[in-house]
Design an enzyme around this catalytic site. Structure first.
Site, PDB file in Angstrom:
ATOM      1  N   HIS A 365       0.845  -1.192   0.000  1.00  0.00           N
ATOM      2  CA  HIS A 365       0.000   0.000   0.000  1.00  0.00           C
ATOM      3  C   HIS A 365       0.880   1.242   0.000  1.00  0.00           C
ATOM      4  O   HIS A 365       1.911   1.291   0.666  1.00  0.00           O
ATOM      5  CB  HIS A 365      -0.905  -0.004   1.240  1.00  0.00           C
ATOM      6  CG  HIS A 365      -1.588   1.310   1.498  1.00  0.00           C
ATOM      7  ND1 HIS A 365      -1.173   2.187   2.491  1.00  0.00           N
ATOM      8  CD2 HIS A 365      -2.642   1.906   0.898  1.00  0.00           C
ATOM      9  CE1 HIS A 365      -1.951   3.253   2.495  1.00  0.00           C
ATOM     10  NE2 HIS A 365      -2.853   3.108   1.542  1.00  0.00           N
ATOM     11  N   SER A 366       0.513   2.247  -0.799  1.00  0.00           N
ATOM     12  CA  SER A 366       1.217   3.524  -0.840  1.00  0.00           C
ATOM     13  C   SER A 366       2.658   3.317  -1.304  1.00  0.00           C
ATOM     14  O   SER A 366       2.892   2.762  -2.379  1.00  0.00           O
ATOM     15  CB  SER A 366       1.144   4.203   0.538  1.00  0.00           C
ATOM     16  OG  SER A 366       1.586   5.535   0.472  1.00  0.00           O
ATOM     17  N   LEU A 367       3.637   3.746  -0.513  1.00  0.00           N
ATOM     18  CA  LEU A 367       5.044   3.526  -0.860  1.00  0.00           C
ATOM     19  C   LEU A 367       5.326   2.043  -1.048  1.00  0.00           C
ATOM     20  O   LEU A 367       6.074   1.650  -1.955  1.00  0.00           O
ATOM     21  CB  LEU A 367       5.944   4.101   0.244  1.00  0.00           C
ATOM     22  CG  LEU A 367       7.436   3.771   0.170  1.00  0.00           C
ATOM     23  CD1 LEU A 367       8.064   4.347  -1.090  1.00  0.00           C
ATOM     24  CD2 LEU A 367       8.156   4.282   1.417  1.00  0.00           C
ATOM     25  N   TYR A 386      -1.869  -1.029  -3.988  1.00  0.00           N
ATOM     26  CA  TYR A 386      -3.031  -0.259  -3.538  1.00  0.00           C
ATOM     27  C   TYR A 386      -2.625   1.183  -3.248  1.00  0.00           C
ATOM     28  O   TYR A 386      -1.702   1.432  -2.470  1.00  0.00           O
ATOM     29  CB  TYR A 386      -3.636  -0.891  -2.278  1.00  0.00           C
ATOM     30  CG  TYR A 386      -4.170  -2.281  -2.516  1.00  0.00           C
ATOM     31  CD1 TYR A 386      -5.493  -2.490  -2.899  1.00  0.00           C
ATOM     32  CD2 TYR A 386      -3.342  -3.395  -2.384  1.00  0.00           C
ATOM     33  CE1 TYR A 386      -5.978  -3.772  -3.133  1.00  0.00           C
ATOM     34  CE2 TYR A 386      -3.816  -4.679  -2.614  1.00  0.00           C
ATOM     35  CZ  TYR A 386      -5.134  -4.856  -2.990  1.00  0.00           C
ATOM     36  OH  TYR A 386      -5.604  -6.129  -3.225  1.00  0.00           O
TER      37      TYR A 386
END
Length: 566
Positions: A365-367, A386
């Protein structure tokens, strides 16, 4: 005469019947052509997409499996980049920390009052989705549906030394096709196991693995003495000065949670995303400093140079909207950066689960999602990310291998996001943006692979808000509220940092790579004099590279030093 009319009428009736039968067969072929021609498979077209985005998918029988957490890896970064450790989630370990897990379940069930002043309670409350409320994140079993899809990958992808040497060479020649073709990369086409991204339970399970990487880990005094962690990198021994360093969930590093299927054939690596103040729902502040540094390095145009008031994460900025491309590329591949950390993490996972005999997927998720995409492209692994920031720019700067002419739908990289998340949509920038105020220069918007976007702005009337970036919001309020998963399509034509000029040493040099060549010795620096028709040759000593060691609050460098002094 009557019989003649009857014969004509009979012929007309037969002709009409033949026309009707032919038309019926034609309609069957038009509306269901593939079942008649290929009874063993179904080829589906995604209508409503532009022709270049249409995907032909060969569906094959799918299998189901349950996945459970087996290991946690921690790779150091910054000054501790050589540290790499593994924690095995064994029955003995679970029994040892049973009291902590029961307390965690009480927090999730809502039986205990959560105080907004208690950071641990708030983090625990937001790290775990309501969809799995009351379930232990360390013992939860996650169901997934496994599908088969064609893939084109490097034949030598199992050889880590080969991948390293290719990446170094590609970086040195700037992925020049003329020189890359001389390497004669060997690509193989094969059917591989991938997650079924059209199955909602599978998408939720992979998002849960991404969320699992944020969940806080039980620590006690024994934990600081390295009682449970196993060294898989450079050993570290506590001493009087460093006896309180916390590993696994310390201040420096990248984490990966390893989930394994019941039959021990499929492995999922969940890469932890950004932890930092100012980004809601992104976990605690355990790895805030290095997360922010790598975010600003991967997703900014030039070292997070937003204005003269910003402290940059590297010294590649030259002047207004001008940046040194060579400097940027070298910063990305430094040993203490997250890209090298995620490569090392994968290599240590393959020591236990060899890639030749196991199917390995990556999620985050994210980074963590962006790093998962970079890792997947490097080794040809299926990826489900995501709410990741645009990672296409980092992919280009790293010169990652890519099969020639391979369409995006065959890359087996899927980016799930929603239209109300400013980070995923690439609009969390500008002087007044939440990301800018929190110290993040997230300037990229372009993704690789396929984008699977939930249009919550149109469907639900949501407004663009940084809170919609949280992984538990994605699971509880988006994925679980739709009957079907988001449709996946190619990224429209996209270019990041179009208003920047990137300079390179090869702008004024020939295209030949500056690699050692015994037939062409290096040219020394020469100075010639026309007097007396003589020339003298002197070799100038190249100065050691320097970087800024200390800056003022407004970004002016006040102390310079050698690279190793940093």
């Amino acid at each position: 005469m009557g019989s003649k009319h009857k014969k004509n009428a009979s012929k007309s009736l037969r002709a009409f019947s033949f026309i009707i039968l032919s038309a019926s067969i034609a309609l069957v072929y038009i509306f269901n052509p593939v079942k008649l021609i290929f009874p063993s498979s179904i080829i589906r077209f995604h209508h409503g997409l532009p022709p270049q985005s249409q995907e032909i998918v060969t569906e094959q029988p799918k299998s189901h499996s349950k996945f459970q957490l087996k290991h946690i890896y921690h790779h150091g970064s910054g000054k501790n980049y050589k540290i790499h450790r593994r924690l095995d989630i064994t029955p003995e370990y679970l029994a040892k920390h049973d009291a902590y897990f029961q307390h965690f379940n009480q927090l999730q069930s809502g039986t205990e009052q959560v105080s907004l002043d208690n950071l641990d309670s708030v983090v625990a409350q937001y790290d775990w989705p309501k969809h799995h409320q009351g379930k232990n994140p360390w013992t939860i079993e996650l169901p997934m549906k496994i599908a088969k899809r064609p893939a084109v990958r490097l034949k030598q992808r199992h050889d880590h030394n080969y991948i390293d040497s290719y990446l170094q060479y590609a970086l040195s020649v700037k992925s020049n096709p003329q020189h890359i073709n001389n390497v004669q990369l060997e690509w193989i086409s094969e059917d591989i196991s991938v997650p079924d991204v059209k199955d909602r339970d599978t998408v939720v399970s992979l998002a849960t693995i991404s969320s699992n990487a944020y969940v806080r880990f039980p620590k006690d005094d024994d934990e600081k003495k390295n009682s449970d962690w196993i060294d898989v990198g450079e050993p570290w021994v506590p001493d009087d000065r460093n006896n309180n360093i916390e590993f696994g969930w310390g201040d420096d590093g990248l984490r990966g949670h390893i989930f394994v299927s019941e039959d021990n054939k499929t492995v999922v690596i969940g890469v932890k995303g950004t932890s930092g103040a100012g980004l809601p729902g992104s976990g605690s502040e355990e790895t805030q400093a290095n997360d922010k540094t790598n975010d600003n390095l991967l997703f900014s145009c030039c070292c997070a140079r937003i204005s003269y008031m910003w402290t940059t994460v590297c010294d590649c900025y030259e002047k207004t909207y001008t940046c040194n491309q060579d400097c940027l590329e070298k910063e990305l591949v430094r040993k203490d950066r997250y890209y090298q950390a995620v490569l090392d993490l994968y290599r240590n996972v393959t020591e236990i689960y060899p890639s030749e005999s196991h199917d390995i997927w990556v999620t985050g998720h994210s980074l963590g999602g962006a790093l998962a995409s970079l890792l997947g492209r490097t080794y040809g692994l299926p990826v489900v990310a995501y709410e990741a920031p645009g990672e296409m720019l980092a992919t280009q700067r790293l010169h990652l291998p890519q099969p020639p002419g391979l369409p995006k739908h065959a890359e087996n990289i899927w980016h799930f996001g929603n239209t109300a998340d400013p980070i995923f949509m690439g609009v969390c920038n500008g002087a007044s943006s939440s990301c800018n105020l929190a110290g993040y220069a997230l300037e990229t918007a372009c993704h690789t692979g396929r984008q699977c976007v939930y249009d919550v702005v149109t469907d639900k009337g949501w407004h663009v808000n940084l809170l919609n970036h949280r992984i538990h919001t994605v699971i509880d309020d988006i994925i679980m509220t739709y009957n079907d998963t988001a449709p996946c399509a190619d990224q429209p034509p996209c270019r990041d940092c179009f208003n920047w000029r990137f300079t390179s040493r090869d702008d004024s040099l020939d295209d030949e790579p500056p690699l050692p060549n015994p037939l062409r010795p290096g040219k020394p620096s020469t100075t010639s004099s026309s007097q007396h028709h003589t020339s003298t040759t002197t070799t100038t000593e190249t100065s050691r590279p320097q970087k800024c060691l200390k800056r003022t609050w407004y970004g002016w460098c006040v102390e310079w030093g050698d690279e190793e002094d940093a």
